[in-house]
Design a protein around this motif. Sequence first.
Motif, short mmCIF file in Angstrom:
data_model
loop_
_atom_site.label_atom_id
_atom_site.label_comp_id
_atom_site.label_asym_id
_atom_site.label_seq_id
_atom_site.Cartn_x
_atom_site.Cartn_y
_atom_site.Cartn_z
N SER A 92 0.81 -1.22 0.00
CA SER A 92 0.00 0.00 0.00
C SER A 92 0.85 1.27 0.00
O SER A 92 0.31 2.37 -0.02
CB SER A 92 -0.91 0.01 1.24
OG SER A 92 -0.14 -0.10 2.43
N TRP A 93 2.17 1.13 0.04
CA TRP A 93 3.06 2.30 0.01
C TRP A 93 3.63 2.46 -1.39
O TRP A 93 4.56 1.74 -1.77
CB TRP A 93 4.21 2.13 1.00
CG TRP A 93 3.80 2.11 2.43
CD1 TRP A 93 2.53 2.11 2.93
CD2 TRP A 93 4.66 2.09 3.57
NE1 TRP A 93 2.55 2.08 4.30
CE2 TRP A 93 3.84 2.07 4.73
CE3 TRP A 93 6.04 2.07 3.74
CZ2 TRP A 93 4.35 2.04 6.00
CZ3 TRP A 93 6.57 2.04 5.01
CH2 TRP A 93 5.73 2.03 6.14
N PRO A 94 3.10 3.36 -2.19
CA PRO A 94 3.58 3.50 -3.57
C PRO A 94 4.92 4.23 -3.64
O PRO A 94 5.02 5.43 -3.44
CB PRO A 94 2.47 4.34 -4.22
CG PRO A 94 1.90 5.14 -3.10
CD PRO A 94 2.01 4.29 -1.86
N ALA A 95 5.96 3.46 -3.89
CA ALA A 95 7.29 4.04 -4.05
C ALA A 95 8.11 3.14 -4.95
O ALA A 95 8.10 1.92 -4.80
CB ALA A 95 7.98 4.20 -2.69
N ALA A 96 8.80 3.74 -5.90
CA ALA A 96 9.63 2.97 -6.82
C ALA A 96 10.91 3.76 -7.09
O ALA A 96 10.99 4.95 -6.80
CB ALA A 96 8.89 2.70 -8.13
N VAL A 97 11.90 3.06 -7.63
CA VAL A 97 13.21 3.66 -7.87
C VAL A 97 13.66 3.35 -9.29
O VAL A 97 13.44 2.24 -9.78
CB VAL A 97 14.25 3.12 -6.87
CG1 VAL A 97 15.64 3.61 -7.23
CG2 VAL A 97 13.90 3.54 -5.45
N ALA A 98 14.27 4.31 -9.94
CA ALA A 98 14.91 4.08 -11.24
C ALA A 98 16.37 4.49 -11.11
O ALA A 98 16.68 5.56 -10.57
CB ALA A 98 14.23 4.89 -12.33
N ARG A 99 17.24 3.61 -11.58
CA ARG A 99 18.68 3.91 -11.55
C ARG A 99 19.18 4.05 -12.99
O ARG A 99 19.16 3.10 -13.76
CB ARG A 99 19.45 2.78 -10.84
CG ARG A 99 20.93 3.11 -10.63
CD ARG A 99 21.64 2.04 -9.81
NE ARG A 99 21.75 0.78 -10.52
CZ ARG A 99 21.35 -0.39 -10.05
NH1 ARG A 99 20.78 -0.48 -8.87
NH2 ARG A 99 21.50 -1.51 -10.76
N PHE A 100 19.63 5.26 -13.31
CA PHE A 100 20.03 5.57 -14.68
C PHE A 100 21.54 5.36 -14.86
O PHE A 100 22.31 5.43 -13.89
CB PHE A 100 19.69 7.02 -15.01
CG PHE A 100 18.21 7.29 -15.02
CD1 PHE A 100 17.49 7.23 -16.21
CD2 PHE A 100 17.53 7.59 -13.85
CE1 PHE A 100 16.12 7.48 -16.22
CE2 PHE A 100 16.16 7.84 -13.86
CZ PHE A 100 15.45 7.79 -15.05
N GLY A 121 2.68 15.41 -11.12
CA GLY A 121 2.46 15.46 -9.68
C GLY A 121 2.71 14.13 -9.01
O GLY A 121 2.16 13.84 -7.94
N ALA A 122 3.56 13.31 -9.62
CA ALA A 122 3.85 11.96 -9.11
C ALA A 122 4.97 12.03 -8.08
O ALA A 122 6.13 11.71 -8.35
CB ALA A 122 4.23 11.03 -10.26
N LEU A 123 4.62 12.46 -6.89
CA LEU A 123 5.61 12.61 -5.82
C LEU A 123 5.37 11.56 -4.74
O LEU A 123 4.23 11.16 -4.49
CB LEU A 123 5.50 14.01 -5.20
CG LEU A 123 5.67 15.18 -6.17
CD1 LEU A 123 5.43 16.50 -5.45
CD2 LEU A 123 7.05 15.16 -6.81
N VAL A 124 6.44 11.11 -4.11
CA VAL A 124 6.32 10.15 -3.01
C VAL A 124 6.01 10.93 -1.73
O VAL A 124 6.70 11.90 -1.41
CB VAL A 124 7.63 9.36 -2.84
CG1 VAL A 124 7.51 8.37 -1.69
CG2 VAL A 124 7.96 8.61 -4.14
N ALA A 125 4.98 10.51 -1.02
CA ALA A 125 4.61 11.19 0.22
C ALA A 125 5.76 11.16 1.22
O ALA A 125 6.53 10.18 1.28
CB ALA A 125 3.38 10.52 0.82
N GLY A 126 5.88 12.23 2.00
CA GLY A 126 7.00 12.36 2.93
C GLY A 126 7.23 11.17 3.84
O GLY A 126 8.36 10.64 3.91
N PRO A 127 6.21 10.70 4.56
CA PRO A 127 6.42 9.54 5.44
C PRO A 127 6.85 8.29 4.68
O PRO A 127 7.68 7.52 5.16
CB PRO A 127 5.04 9.36 6.09
CG PRO A 127 4.40 10.70 6.01
CD PRO A 127 4.88 11.29 4.71
N VAL A 128 6.28 8.09 3.50
CA VAL A 128 6.65 6.92 2.70
C VAL A 128 8.08 7.06 2.20
O VAL A 128 8.85 6.09 2.18
CB VAL A 128 5.68 6.74 1.51
CG1 VAL A 128 6.16 5.61 0.60
CG2 VAL A 128 4.28 6.45 2.02
#
Length: 274
Positions: A92-100, A121-128
């Motif tokens: 339920s915590w939407p967070a992803a990473v891209a490594r270039f 507006g695709a920002l990760v919420a502060g607590p997440v």
Amino acid sequence: LETVRRVRAEGGTPRLLLLSIADDPTGTVAPPELLREACEAAVGEGLHIISDETWRDTLHRPRETVPLSPAEMWPDDVTVFFDLAGALTPASWPAAVARFPATPGGAARRARTVDHLTALGALVAGPVAAAAAYALDEPAAVSARVTAAAALHARVAAAVHDAVLAAGALARPPRAGRHLYADLGPLRRELGARGVGDSMELEEFLGERLGLPVPGGHRFGDELGALRVRLDTGPLLGPPPELRTESLTAADPLELPQVAEALDTLTSALRELR
């Protein structure tokens, strides 16, 4: 190579190849030699590779399975992507990473990606974001939980795989993640007698009997007429978070009441088809 050349002959300009080294629907891991051949062909045609490695840290048998990243072979031509919910954070915590790639071209791609995400507006919420940063450091507690969760899902996936084969259906042995892909094609006649002729109807048929979401193969780009579904080990553990935490610490999760009941329901529903 045939696809790239056909698209170019039709006036298209293919530029990207998306690969999943540890696959979601099937729970399998691409053999290193096959992955190398695919990447070699893509780089030779000037394609940039996006490597989805969401499930690479969820191997069921880490000593027997080798997840090779395209970035290890062609670091300047690969962007690695992974959804942290695959192994490190709750779904339920939407967070992803891209490594270039650490190249001028990689920096340009990163800048364009950030611009697009900002515009959306695709920002990760502060607590997440704070929790994700903590998890990415892989402290001992997180690493231990990741290992325990992989072992848990491996145990349940093996039981589901056995149930599928016992019913006369087909499935490749799961090697990573929380899913496996069942082909009920051998049971087409039995399913047809119950009004099931494609994966959409199979999704509805099994979903009603199991009380769980069972997405059909058409949702993953498979042909509608193929009788295939993705089975998820997560819902078989019981509702989160208390029961799933109990499953992580159980000596044998298959003996837990909620897991045993869910597996029995699945086994019975598949056996009914025979």
